[in-house]
Design an enzyme around this catalytic site. Sequence first.
Site, PDB file in Angstrom:
ATOM      1  N   GLY A  48      37.778  15.061  71.665  1.00 32.16           N
ATOM      2  CA  GLY A  48      36.419  14.536  71.808  1.00 32.16           C
ATOM      3  C   GLY A  48      35.394  15.637  71.996  1.00 32.16           C
ATOM      4  N   CYS A  49      35.719  16.620  72.826  1.00 32.55           N
ATOM      5  CA  CYS A  49      34.782  17.711  73.105  1.00 32.55           C
ATOM      6  C   CYS A  49      34.584  18.587  71.872  1.00 32.55           C
ATOM      7  CB  CYS A  49      35.275  18.534  74.290  1.00 32.55           C
ATOM      8  SG  CYS A  49      35.300  17.569  75.828  1.00 32.55           S
ATOM      9  N   THR A  50      35.640  18.768  71.090  1.00 34.78           N
ATOM     10  CA  THR A  50      35.534  19.544  69.853  1.00 34.78           C
ATOM     11  C   THR A  50      34.655  18.807  68.858  1.00 34.78           C
ATOM     12  OG1 THR A  50      37.678  20.575  70.216  1.00 34.78           O
ATOM     13  CG2 THR A  50      36.840  20.580  67.956  1.00 34.78           C
TER      14      THR A  50
END
Length: 157
Positions: A48-50
Amino acid sequence: MTENLRLEIGTQAPDFTLTNDEGGTTSLKDYRGSKVLVYFYPRANTPGCTKEACDFRDSLSQLNDLGIAVVGISPDSPEKLRQFREDHELNFPLLSDPDKEVMKAYGAFGEKKNYGKIVEGVIRSTFLIDTEGNIANAMYNVRATGHVARVIKELNA
């Protein structure tokens, strides 16, 4: 569930100086006189953060055209952030908040629901800070996917 701090539009953004992914420091004061989008995310190189970071990367010229810089903040070490930036060719500074003090000041750390359980952690959040250093927009509990497009749509509205 206890109520987490929420910053109000028009209030002064909490100041910060944090170590960046290049080993130097970045301060909110560095952006005074221009707009900056500060976003908080849980952990570098997670799916998700990527996705969110790559969306900001791919939309940076659009945001810059609106006069907005981007800064990402997570609890990761500067070394891990440097690797994240290199792995995904990120084109904006990533800042390390290992003590989560800045996250707490912005209401981006606290109790949240994760798969139905109440846990304490990073609350994915984005803040637009105006040229005077005030909160122009505060978005809490955002979804990684599609978030940047929604931010740009809102800014263009």
